[in-house]
Scaffold this motif. Structure first.
Motif, PDB file in Angstrom:
ATOM      1  N   VAL A   7     -53.027  61.548  54.177  1.00 49.66           N
ATOM      2  CA  VAL A   7     -54.020  60.544  54.584  1.00 49.66           C
ATOM      3  C   VAL A   7     -53.452  59.125  54.588  1.00 49.66           C
ATOM      4  CG1 VAL A   7     -55.167  60.052  52.359  1.00 49.66           C
ATOM      5  CG2 VAL A   7     -56.488  60.062  54.473  1.00 49.66           C
ATOM      6  N   GLY A   8     -52.596  58.802  53.655  1.00 48.29           N
ATOM      7  CA  GLY A   8     -52.046  57.453  53.576  1.00 48.29           C
ATOM      8  C   GLY A   8     -50.812  57.229  54.433  1.00 48.29           C
ATOM      9  N   THR A   9     -50.288  58.309  54.979  1.00 50.36           N
ATOM     10  CA  THR A   9     -49.059  58.199  55.773  1.00 50.36           C
ATOM     11  C   THR A   9     -49.308  58.653  57.209  1.00 50.36           C
ATOM     12  OG1 THR A   9     -48.400  60.391  54.952  1.00 50.36           O
ATOM     13  CG2 THR A   9     -47.549  58.470  53.761  1.00 50.36           C
ATOM     14  N   TRP A  10     -49.210  59.951  57.433  1.00 48.50           N
ATOM     15  CA  TRP A  10     -49.355  60.504  58.773  1.00 48.50           C
ATOM     16  C   TRP A  10     -50.698  60.143  59.402  1.00 48.50           C
ATOM     17  CZ3 TRP A  10     -52.824  64.513  60.169  1.00 48.50           C
ATOM     18  CH2 TRP A  10     -52.678  64.988  61.470  1.00 48.50           C
ATOM     19  N   TYR A  11     -51.797  60.404  58.697  1.00 46.80           N
ATOM     20  CA  TYR A  11     -53.128  60.142  59.243  1.00 46.80           C
ATOM     21  C   TYR A  11     -53.331  58.651  59.499  1.00 46.80           C
ATOM     22  CZ  TYR A  11     -58.175  60.254  59.887  1.00 46.80           C
ATOM     23  OH  TYR A  11     -59.443  60.109  60.394  1.00 46.80           O
ATOM     24  N   ALA A  12     -52.827  57.808  58.608  1.00 43.11           N
ATOM     25  CA  ALA A  12     -52.979  56.357  58.774  1.00 43.11           C
ATOM     26  C   ALA A  12     -52.311  55.877  60.060  1.00 43.11           C
ATOM     27  CB  ALA A  12     -52.391  55.624  57.566  1.00 43.11           C
ATOM     28  N   GLY A  13     -51.269  56.560  60.499  1.00 47.03           N
ATOM     29  CA  GLY A  13     -50.549  56.155  61.699  1.00 47.03           C
ATOM     30  C   GLY A  13     -51.129  56.688  62.998  1.00 47.03           C
ATOM     31  N   LEU A  14     -52.151  57.538  62.923  1.00 48.10           N
ATOM     32  CA  LEU A  14     -52.742  58.092  64.141  1.00 48.10           C
ATOM     33  C   LEU A  14     -53.624  57.061  64.841  1.00 48.10           C
ATOM     34  CD1 LEU A  14     -53.950  61.635  62.964  1.00 48.10           C
ATOM     35  CD2 LEU A  14     -51.885  61.087  64.276  1.00 48.10           C
ATOM     36  N   ALA A  15     -53.662  57.130  66.162  1.00 53.36           N
ATOM     37  CA  ALA A  15     -54.644  56.355  66.924  1.00 53.36           C
ATOM     38  C   ALA A  15     -56.002  56.995  66.671  1.00 53.36           C
ATOM     39  CB  ALA A  15     -54.305  56.394  68.410  1.00 53.36           C
ATOM     40  N   LYS A  16     -57.002  56.167  66.348  1.00 53.40           N
ATOM     41  CA  LYS A  16     -58.324  56.681  65.983  1.00 53.40           C
ATOM     42  C   LYS A  16     -59.388  56.144  66.924  1.00 53.40           C
ATOM     43  CE  LYS A  16     -56.944  57.098  61.208  1.00 53.40           C
ATOM     44  NZ  LYS A  16     -55.682  56.423  61.366  1.00 53.40           N
ATOM     45  N   PRO A  17     -60.441  56.934  67.134  1.00 53.94           N
ATOM     46  CA  PRO A  17     -61.541  56.461  67.983  1.00 53.94           C
ATOM     47  C   PRO A  17     -62.357  55.394  67.255  1.00 53.94           C
ATOM     48  CG  PRO A  17     -62.120  58.569  67.008  1.00 53.94           C
ATOM     49  CD  PRO A  17     -60.679  58.287  66.636  1.00 53.94           C
ATOM     50  N   SER A  18     -63.137  54.657  67.996  1.00 60.07           N
ATOM     51  CA  SER A  18     -63.935  53.568  67.411  1.00 60.07           C
ATOM     52  C   SER A  18     -64.958  54.070  66.406  1.00 60.07           C
ATOM     53  CB  SER A  18     -64.648  52.794  68.528  1.00 60.07           C
ATOM     54  OG  SER A  18     -65.518  53.662  69.239  1.00 60.07           O
ATOM     55  N   PHE A  19     -65.366  55.321  66.504  1.00 64.21           N
ATOM     56  CA  PHE A  19     -66.393  55.859  65.600  1.00 64.21           C
ATOM     57  C   PHE A  19     -65.810  56.533  64.360  1.00 64.21           C
ATOM     58  CE2 PHE A  19     -65.492  59.009  68.872  1.00 64.21           C
ATOM     59  CZ  PHE A  19     -65.291  60.171  68.137  1.00 64.21           C
ATOM     60  N   ASN A  20     -64.509  56.372  64.144  1.00 66.19           N
ATOM     61  CA  ASN A  20     -63.881  56.935  62.945  1.00 66.19           C
ATOM     62  C   ASN A  20     -64.440  56.227  61.710  1.00 66.19           C
ATOM     63  OD1 ASN A  20     -61.467  58.757  62.180  1.00 66.19           O
ATOM     64  ND2 ASN A  20     -61.205  56.943  60.905  1.00 66.19           N
ATOM     65  N   PRO A  21     -65.046  56.974  60.773  1.00 67.30           N
ATOM     66  CA  PRO A  21     -65.614  56.319  59.586  1.00 67.30           C
ATOM     67  C   PRO A  21     -64.521  55.761  58.676  1.00 67.30           C
ATOM     68  CG  PRO A  21     -66.379  58.597  59.784  1.00 67.30           C
ATOM     69  CD  PRO A  21     -65.280  58.407  60.783  1.00 67.30           C
ATOM     70  N   PRO A  22     -64.859  54.779  57.857  1.00 63.55           N
ATOM     71  CA  PRO A  22     -63.887  54.301  56.866  1.00 63.55           C
ATOM     72  C   PRO A  22     -63.583  55.417  55.855  1.00 63.55           C
ATOM     73  CG  PRO A  22     -66.016  53.201  56.606  1.00 63.55           C
ATOM     74  CD  PRO A  22     -66.119  54.068  57.806  1.00 63.55           C
ATOM     75  N   GLU A  23     -62.395  55.385  55.298  1.00 65.14           N
ATOM     76  CA  GLU A  23     -61.961  56.447  54.374  1.00 65.14           C
ATOM     77  C   GLU A  23     -62.909  56.647  53.202  1.00 65.14           C
ATOM     78  OE1 GLU A  23     -57.854  56.373  53.156  1.00 65.14           O
ATOM     79  OE2 GLU A  23     -57.244  55.686  55.138  1.00 65.14           O
ATOM     80  N   TRP A  24     -63.523  55.580  52.691  1.00 67.43           N
ATOM     81  CA  TRP A  24     -64.363  55.695  51.502  1.00 67.43           C
ATOM     82  C   TRP A  24     -65.627  56.528  51.744  1.00 67.43           C
ATOM     83  CZ3 TRP A  24     -69.344  54.092  51.803  1.00 67.43           C
ATOM     84  CH2 TRP A  24     -69.673  53.189  52.803  1.00 67.43           C
TER      85      TRP A  24
END
Length: 163
Positions: free
Chosen positions: A37-54
């Motif tokens: 989550v802090g490495t690979w996933y953090a580097g992905l392009a995300k859609p505008s509706f991606n919720p914050p991690e918390w």
């Protein structure tokens, strides 16, 4: 549909077992997720509706509790004709739930994870339908889970498209 058996010490122990099982799945899935989550996933392009991690931790905590309570309610009716099939479906959806974390965050294969989460969503809907027929409250407890996984399916599809 018969009335649920009285809730006693055996039922309380069963509820504890269902909660432990659900949170064991959550713990394994969380451990796998933490590796990416802090490495690979953090580097992905995300859609505008991606919720914050918390958001994910509190939502999943409530959902796993609801999944456990629903499973326990069906276990208490295990003598009824469709209860065994329903409990088998419950176990399958839990395994698929963990499988998605292993494929998406562990193996980092977004497309395969998309196929897996579609299967997971179908299994949740099937399970909720079986539960509803035996115990409407147990079925209703799975509805928020199905809705969240439906949203996660759309999110997974967007991540696959963008990456």
């Amino acid at each position: 549909m018969s009335e649920a058996p009285a809730f006693g010490a055996r039922s309380l122990a069963a509820l504890a077992a269902f909660v432990v099982l659900c949170f064991a799945v959550a713990a394994v899935g969380g451990a796998v997720t933490a590796t990416s989550v802090g490495t690979w996933y953090a580097g992905l392009a995300k859609p505008s509706f991606n919720p914050p991690e918390w958001v994910f931790g509190p939502v999943w905590t409530v959902l796993y509790l609801m999944i456990a309570v629903a499973g326990c309610r069906l276990w208490r009716r295990r003598g009824e004709s469709d209860a065994r099939l329903a409990l088998g479906a419950w176990g399958l959806q839990l395994a698929l739930n963990l499988g998605w974390s292993l494929v998406f965050f562990g193996a980092r294969i977004i497309g395969l994870a998309l196929a897996e989460i579609v299967l997971l969503l179908a299994t949740i809907v099937f399970t909720a339908t079986l539960f509803w027929r035996i115990d409407p409250l147990a079925g209703a407890l799975l509805v928020p889970y199905a809705l969240w996984v439906g949203f996660a399916t759309v999110l997974n599809a967007a991540l696959w498209w963008l990456n």
